[in-house]
Design a protein around this motif. Structure first.
Motif, PDB file in Angstrom:
ATOM      1  N   VAL A  10      23.337  37.360  36.787  1.00  0.00           N
ATOM      2  CA  VAL A  10      23.329  36.456  37.932  1.00  0.00           C
ATOM      3  C   VAL A  10      24.311  35.319  37.700  1.00  0.00           C
ATOM      4  O   VAL A  10      25.087  34.952  38.586  1.00  0.00           O
ATOM      5  CB  VAL A  10      21.908  35.913  38.199  1.00  0.00           C
ATOM      6  N   ASP A  11      24.322  34.765  36.493  1.00  0.00           N
ATOM      7  CA  ASP A  11      25.241  33.680  36.155  1.00  0.00           C
ATOM      8  C   ASP A  11      26.689  34.135  36.296  1.00  0.00           C
ATOM      9  O   ASP A  11      27.527  33.425  36.855  1.00  0.00           O
ATOM     10  CB  ASP A  11      24.966  33.194  34.730  1.00  0.00           C
ATOM     11  N   GLN A  12      26.988  35.325  35.821  1.00  0.00           N
ATOM     12  CA  GLN A  12      28.350  35.862  35.941  1.00  0.00           C
ATOM     13  C   GLN A  12      28.717  36.077  37.410  1.00  0.00           C
ATOM     14  O   GLN A  12      29.814  35.742  37.837  1.00  0.00           O
ATOM     15  CB  GLN A  12      28.472  37.177  35.180  1.00  0.00           C
ATOM     16  N   LEU A  13      27.800  36.617  38.187  1.00  0.00           N
ATOM     17  CA  LEU A  13      28.041  36.837  39.607  1.00  0.00           C
ATOM     18  C   LEU A  13      28.297  35.520  40.325  1.00  0.00           C
ATOM     19  O   LEU A  13      29.215  35.410  41.145  1.00  0.00           O
ATOM     20  CB  LEU A  13      26.865  37.579  40.247  1.00  0.00           C
ATOM     21  N   ILE A  14      27.518  34.507  40.021  1.00  0.00           N
ATOM     22  CA  ILE A  14      27.712  33.188  40.642  1.00  0.00           C
ATOM     23  C   ILE A  14      29.092  32.640  40.296  1.00  0.00           C
ATOM     24  O   ILE A  14      29.808  32.130  41.158  1.00  0.00           O
ATOM     25  CB  ILE A  14      26.589  32.215  40.220  1.00  0.00           C
ATOM     26  N   ASN A  15      29.486  32.760  39.044  1.00  0.00           N
ATOM     27  CA  ASN A  15      30.821  32.298  38.638  1.00  0.00           C
ATOM     28  C   ASN A  15      31.922  33.031  39.395  1.00  0.00           C
ATOM     29  O   ASN A  15      32.905  32.421  39.832  1.00  0.00           O
ATOM     30  CB  ASN A  15      31.012  32.465  37.129  1.00  0.00           C
ATOM     31  N   GLU A  16      31.772  34.341  39.566  1.00  0.00           N
ATOM     32  CA  GLU A  16      32.762  35.123  40.293  1.00  0.00           C
ATOM     33  C   GLU A  16      32.831  34.707  41.761  1.00  0.00           C
ATOM     34  O   GLU A  16      33.912  34.541  42.325  1.00  0.00           O
ATOM     35  CB  GLU A  16      32.449  36.613  40.184  1.00  0.00           C
ATOM     36  N   VAL A  17      31.672  34.525  42.381  1.00  0.00           N
ATOM     37  CA  VAL A  17      31.625  34.114  43.790  1.00  0.00           C
ATOM     38  C   VAL A  17      32.237  32.725  43.952  1.00  0.00           C
ATOM     39  O   VAL A  17      32.989  32.474  44.898  1.00  0.00           O
ATOM     40  CB  VAL A  17      30.178  34.157  44.334  1.00  0.00           C
ATOM     41  N   GLU A  18      31.936  31.811  43.041  1.00  0.00           N
ATOM     42  CA  GLU A  18      32.523  30.471  43.106  1.00  0.00           C
ATOM     43  C   GLU A  18      34.043  30.538  43.033  1.00  0.00           C
ATOM     44  O   GLU A  18      34.739  29.839  43.765  1.00  0.00           O
ATOM     45  CB  GLU A  18      31.985  29.583  41.977  1.00  0.00           C
ATOM     46  N   GLU A  19      34.557  31.378  42.163  1.00  0.00           N
ATOM     47  CA  GLU A  19      36.008  31.491  42.012  1.00  0.00           C
ATOM     48  C   GLU A  19      36.652  32.061  43.276  1.00  0.00           C
ATOM     49  O   GLU A  19      37.643  31.537  43.773  1.00  0.00           O
ATOM     50  CB  GLU A  19      36.348  32.367  40.795  1.00  0.00           C
ATOM     51  N   VAL A  20      36.065  33.115  43.805  1.00  0.00           N
ATOM     52  CA  VAL A  20      36.630  33.769  44.988  1.00  0.00           C
ATOM     53  C   VAL A  20      36.581  32.859  46.218  1.00  0.00           C
ATOM     54  O   VAL A  20      37.458  32.889  47.064  1.00  0.00           O
ATOM     55  CB  VAL A  20      35.888  35.104  45.271  1.00  0.00           C
ATOM     56  N   THR A  21      35.551  32.027  46.307  1.00  0.00           N
ATOM     57  CA  THR A  21      35.348  31.198  47.508  1.00  0.00           C
ATOM     58  C   THR A  21      35.680  29.729  47.294  1.00  0.00           C
ATOM     59  O   THR A  21      35.356  28.900  48.132  1.00  0.00           O
ATOM     60  CB  THR A  21      33.882  31.310  47.986  1.00  0.00           C
TER      61      THR A  21
END
Length: 140
Positions: A10-21
């Protein structure tokens, strides 16, 4: 075979979403992991009760604004969602943002969260656009 704890995923997914958006400015996505609306309200009540006990405030000063200041979601610029999209075919809010959903429009989708994509999001937005929002009986 060793697996990673789910919180790391979940932490990795959140980091990825933050970067993309990171350059997006018009929408805010709230994902609650391990969040409890009941516990949020309970903690706010306890905090206010302690302030009354300590003599910081009088009982008569307790109002909606004070309660809202004590909620965990008070840290966001937009604590009241306009639209809640509930996936997985469930027709309930599942203890999510119980105070904050008072005037939120609800959309229920059959897809599970990982499968909910662009088409479902567009369907939810179109449904939202067709609604006549009334806050305490007022038309908006």
């Amino acid at each position: 075979m060793q697996t990673r704890p789910s919180y790391l995923a979940v932490d990795q997914l959140i980091n990825e979403v933050e970067e993309v958006t990171k350059n997006n400015t018009r929408l805010q996505l709230i994902v609650a992991v391990g969040y409890s609306g009941k516990y949020d309200v309970l903690q706010a009540c306890r905090g206010i009760a302690q302030r009354v006990k300590d003599g910081e405030i009088d009982v008569e000063e307790i109002d909606e604004i004070l309660i809202e200041q004590e909620l965990e979601t008070n840290v966001t610029e937009f604590p009241y969602p306009d639209l809640l999209i509930r996936t997985s075919g469930e027709l309930r809010v599942s203890n999510f943002l119980l105070w904050q959903l008072a005037y939120t429009e609800l959309f229920f989708a059959q897809e599970l969260w990982p499968d909910f994509g662009r088409n479902g999001f567009v369907e939810a937005l179109l449904s939202f656009q067709q609604r006549q929002r009334r806050f305490s009986g007022r038309k908006s």
